[in-house]
Design an enzyme around this catalytic site. Structure first.
Site, PDB file in Angstrom:
ATOM      1  N   TYR A 101      -3.259  -0.831  -0.976  1.00 17.44           N
ATOM      2  CA  TYR A 101      -2.080  -0.230  -1.758  1.00 17.44           C
ATOM      3  C   TYR A 101      -2.253  -1.548  -2.965  1.00 17.44           C
ATOM      4  CZ  TYR A 101       2.293  -0.136  -4.319  1.00 17.44           C
ATOM      5  OH  TYR A 101       3.198   0.019  -5.452  1.00 17.44           O
ATOM      6  N   GLU A 189       0.514   2.706 -10.187  1.00 17.53           N
ATOM      7  CA  GLU A 189       0.233   2.432  -8.522  1.00 17.53           C
ATOM      8  C   GLU A 189      -0.901   2.953  -8.156  1.00 17.53           C
ATOM      9  OE1 GLU A 189       3.926   2.317  -6.022  1.00 17.53           O
ATOM     10  OE2 GLU A 189       2.917   4.521  -5.588  1.00 17.53           O
TER      11      GLU A 189
END
Ligand code: GDP
Ligand code: MN
Length: 383
Positions: A101, A189
């Site tokens: 991530y 993101e």
């Protein structure tokens, strides 16, 4: 404004982030021809603003163009967590070795931009934050220095990356940080950011939220809007130049000026009520704008009473009062209305409202108490 994955990936690609080949399809035939062009197995991804599309069945693999067409036929027009799927991203399928991530977020409390990473990518980061907060590493960027090279490398090491992989990770964090900043985002993101079996980085899923306050300097954002995904009331508010944020209380608030709107919400809360919205009709608001604002407030089924709190400076109280009356004739609300008007032409404004049989108040506290009491008592409208 949330933008779709296919839009975010186009922005991030310009910053050198390694998005995979692909294109967006609105029909099964388009999905098929994209798959043909890519010439390999593809992933079909529903372009809707929900997290966890994978688990919900919105991310599907297809080995052949024909299969891509079949899956596209299933997905397009179906709905994912209640949202209709109108477009698919058709992208080359990647063989994943590891999922990470990487995200850049605005930390409002710290008044800084935070870069976050985790070796537990692929799952929603909120879940990781809840269950294994220690698995998320963070660095805070200095507003003047930006994300420093050593900070980006420290993230890489904290993820357990070494050697060439640590070195190639750092520029990705730097690029995402720059994309975030230059596009006035509040979130950028990549989840998952993957390492392939060959040790290459690929940005498999990209997400961006743009800061609505920055609209004036981004004329290009107009093209990114998805009217279908927007909250209808918020879209109408924007069209009328009103700033409106829906909340989950019962007292609709119509106020001129952001500061007064905040104070009004606080006052309503103080007397035990819950505001249904923030709404700033702005300075110099004319009758039609007031009517539009009232329609927007009343379109919220939770609203049990409405409070008008107007300070007449540039905005004249009589003009607002006429706007309210005009709007009432048109909308015929089934809820009680309380108005407090002070400032320029307040006598005239109050006279107009009293004629229209509105409940008026002289002070903000009195108005808030009245509207809370009416809301509690399930007060009925005089209309
Ligand atoms: P989300 O569920 O909405 O976050 O959608 P993602 O695009 O992140 O996809 C969900 C999951 O599907 C990812 O975490 C991957 O595990 C998997 N996935 C997505 N694209 C690919 C791909 O090209 N190859 C493989 N093997 N898995 C993929
Ligand atoms: Mn994802």
């Amino acid at each position: 404004m949330k933008i779709h994955e296919y839009q975010a990936r186009a922005i991030l690609a310009r910053y050198g982030l390694p998005v995979v080949e692909g294109d967006v399809a609105a029909t099964p035939q388009e999905a098929r021809s994209i798959a043909e062009r890519l010439g390999r197995a593809v992933v079909l991804k529903a372009q809707v603003h929900v997290g966890g599309r994978g688990k919900a069945g919105g991310i599907r693999m297809a080995a052949t163009p024909l299969q891509a067409e079949e899956i596209a036929r299933e997905l397009l027009g179906s709905s994912l967590k209640g949202i209709p799927v109108r477009r698919l991203l058709v992208a080359e399928a990647v063989e994943i070795a590891r999922e990470f991530y990487l995200g850049v977020v605005l930390d409002r409390a710290a008044r800084r931009v935070t870069v976050m990473a985790s070796a537990e990518g692929g799952v929603e980061i909120e879940t990781v934050a809840r269950t294994r907060p220690e698995a998320i590493v963070r660095v805070t960027a200095d507003p003047f220095l930006g994300l420093r090279g050593d900070q980006a490398r420290s993230l890489a090491f904290a993820l357990g990356l070494r050697g060439a992989q640590a070195l190639s990770f750092a520029p990705l964090a730097a690029a995402l940080y720059r994309a975030f900043l230059e596009n006035d985002a509040t979130l950028a993101e990549i989840n998952p950011l993957v390492l392939t079996a060959d040790g290459e980085w690929r940005a498999l899923d990209t997400k961006m939220v743009l800061d609505d306050s920055a609209w004036p300097r981004h004329p290009e954002w107009e093209a990114l809007r998805d009217p279908e995904a927007e909250d209808l009331a918020e879209a109408q508010a924007r069209a009328h130049g009103l700033s409106y944020v829906k909340l989950d209380g019962e007292i609709g608030c119509m106020v001129n000026g952001a500061g007064l709107a905040m104070a009004t919400m606080d006052t309503v809360q103080l007397y035990g009520g819950r505001p249904a919205n923030f709404l700033d009709i702005g300075g110099g608001a004319r009758a039609e704008k007031v009517a539009a604002a009232l329609r927007i407030i009343l379109s919220d089924p939770n609203v049990k009473a409405v409070l008008f709190n107007i300070f007449g400076g540039i905005t004249r109280c009589d003009e607002v009062a006429r706007g309210i009356v005009a709007a009432l004739e048109e909308v015929r609300p089934a809820v009680p209305l309380v108005a407090r008007l002070v400032g320029t032409n307040e006598e005239e404004g109050r006279r107009i409202l009293q004629q229209a049989r509105l409940i008026t108040a002289d002070t903000m506290a009195e108005a808030a108490q009245k509207v809370v009491a009416l809301c509690r008592g399930g007060g009925t409208s005089v209309w």
